[in-house]
Enzyme design. Structure first.
Site, PDB file in Angstrom:
ATOM      1  N   ALA A  98       0.834  -1.208   0.000  1.00 36.41           N
ATOM      2  CA  ALA A  98       0.000   0.000   0.000  1.00 36.41           C
ATOM      3  C   ALA A  98       0.866   1.255   0.000  1.00 36.41           C
ATOM      4  O   ALA A  98       1.968   1.263   0.549  1.00 36.41           O
ATOM      5  CB  ALA A  98      -0.915  -0.005   1.215  1.00 36.41           C
ATOM      6  N   GLY A 143       0.370  -5.601   0.654  1.00 35.41           N
ATOM      7  CA  GLY A 143      -0.607  -5.717  -0.422  1.00 35.41           C
ATOM      8  C   GLY A 143      -0.016  -6.216  -1.720  1.00 35.41           C
ATOM      9  O   GLY A 143      -0.716  -6.803  -2.546  1.00 35.41           O
ATOM     10  N   GLU A 146      -0.168  -9.861  -1.361  1.00 39.43           N
ATOM     11  CA  GLU A 146      -1.574 -10.258  -1.459  1.00 39.43           C
ATOM     12  C   GLU A 146      -2.036 -10.258  -2.903  1.00 39.43           C
ATOM     13  O   GLU A 146      -2.817 -11.125  -3.320  1.00 39.43           O
ATOM     14  CB  GLU A 146      -2.438  -9.328  -0.616  1.00 39.43           C
ATOM     15  CG  GLU A 146      -2.220  -9.503   0.888  1.00 39.43           C
ATOM     16  CD  GLU A 146      -3.162  -8.634   1.702  1.00 39.43           C
ATOM     17  OE1 GLU A 146      -4.385  -8.741   1.498  1.00 39.43           O
ATOM     18  OE2 GLU A 146      -2.671  -7.835   2.511  1.00 39.43           O
ATOM     19  N   GLU A 166       2.181  -5.965   7.198  1.00 37.34           N
ATOM     20  CA  GLU A 166       1.291  -4.905   7.675  1.00 37.34           C
ATOM     21  C   GLU A 166       1.371  -4.687   9.180  1.00 37.34           C
ATOM     22  O   GLU A 166       1.293  -3.547   9.658  1.00 37.34           O
ATOM     23  CB  GLU A 166      -0.162  -5.218   7.280  1.00 37.34           C
ATOM     24  CG  GLU A 166      -0.471  -5.017   5.810  1.00 37.34           C
ATOM     25  CD  GLU A 166      -0.241  -6.274   4.982  1.00 37.34           C
ATOM     26  OE1 GLU A 166      -0.755  -6.342   3.870  1.00 37.34           O
ATOM     27  OE2 GLU A 166       0.465  -7.182   5.471  1.00 37.34           O
TER      28      GLU A 166
END
Length: 286
Positions: A98, A143, A146, A166
């Site tokens: 992110a 992310g 992910e 995270e």
């Protein structure tokens, strides 16, 4: 039960080719942060999404997420896409996760909306009708990992570094269960070789001087998929993805529904004819 399953299944859509095939996402201010590349020749059927945001190491910000969603919405309608490959145009990084600098400027409400869109992106990648491959030639964190995990197959270079980090930033990832829990709880980073040993990636390759070894291996993997009957491949993906979430009886019912969808196809008849005539099949996706 069978009728309910039939209604719930998201089966491959009928042939609807794209009217245009853009090489870059539309509608973004400034330079696009992704490029969509449709390969030709022996690679015809492979489409690449190239993430190219060098200033932020491909961090998932508003523009990048929007462009990825727009590209996926267009490509999912194109039956000529037999394999979708995600790669990076930034050397040494797949996706840094992110965009925390951008998120720092958001209100709590804006953060909530953005996280929902990010989750929607992962769902769209996972639900893409054709096989998807992530080529990780560098860092894939938070992310970014992910995104790779949302793909069907993953190839990593030995130099790749992966982690659901995270919690080291006071955030919460969207993954879960066993190994994922350990990676989430500890924020541990893994090399490409470690990731393969844990079953996180399908293949690991030594990195080359150009920094794109994973991409070349991913492309070779895509080339192995190309000769297969595309409708059968897509239906096989549906059967696996849907069947994993239900009991055995329901899974068998899903498999039966998918097989029934394949029976009337020209490709099934072509496969039988090719076997009978002792020649390679020529599948056309119909």
């Amino acid at each position: 039960m069978l009728r309910a399953l039939t209604g719930a299944l998201r089966l491959p859509r009928p042939w609807r080719p794209l009217q245009t095939r853009s090489c870059a996402s539309d509608g973004a201010a400034g330079d696009p942060e992704i490029q969509v590349r449709v390969l030709a020749g022996p690679d015809q059927g492979i489409t690449e999404i190239l993430m190219n945001r060098p200033s932020a190491r491909n961090a998932l910000g508003n523009v990048l997420v929007r462009e990825l969603l727009e590209a996926l919405a267009r490509l999912r309608e194109d039956q000529q896409v037999r394999v979708l490959l995600f790669r990076s145009g930034v050397k040494g990084v797949f996706c840094a996760g992110a965009d925390l600098k951008e998120r720092e400027q958001m209100s709590e409400a804006e953060v909530g909306i953005f996280v929902q869109r990010l989750r929607g992106l992962m769902n769209e990648i996972a639900a893409f009708p054709a096989p998807t491959i992530a080529a990780m030639d560098g860092f894939a964190l938070g992310g970014g990992l992910e995104l790779a995990l949302a793909c069907d197959l993953r190839v990593a270079a030995s130099s790749a570094v992966m982690g659901l980090i995270e919690t080291t930033r006071g955030l919460l990832p969207g993954a879960g269960v066993a190994l994922a829990k350990e990676l989430i709880f500890t924020g541990r980073r893994l090399s490409g070789a470690q990731a393969q040993a844990l079953g996180l990636v399908n293949h690991t390759v030594p990195q080359n001087e150009e920094g794109n070894a994973a991409y070349h291996r991913a492309r070779a993997l895509a080339q192995e998929i190309l000769p297969q009957a595309p409708i059968a491949v897509r239906l096989g993906k549906v059967a696996i993805d849907r069947g994993m979430d239900v009991d055995i009886a329901s899974g068998m019912a899903i498999e039966g529904i998918c097989y029934a969808q394949n029976i009337p196809t020209q490709d099934r008849l072509e496969g039988m004819a090719a076997f009978r005539e002792k020649r390679p099949p020529r599948f056309v996706g119909k």
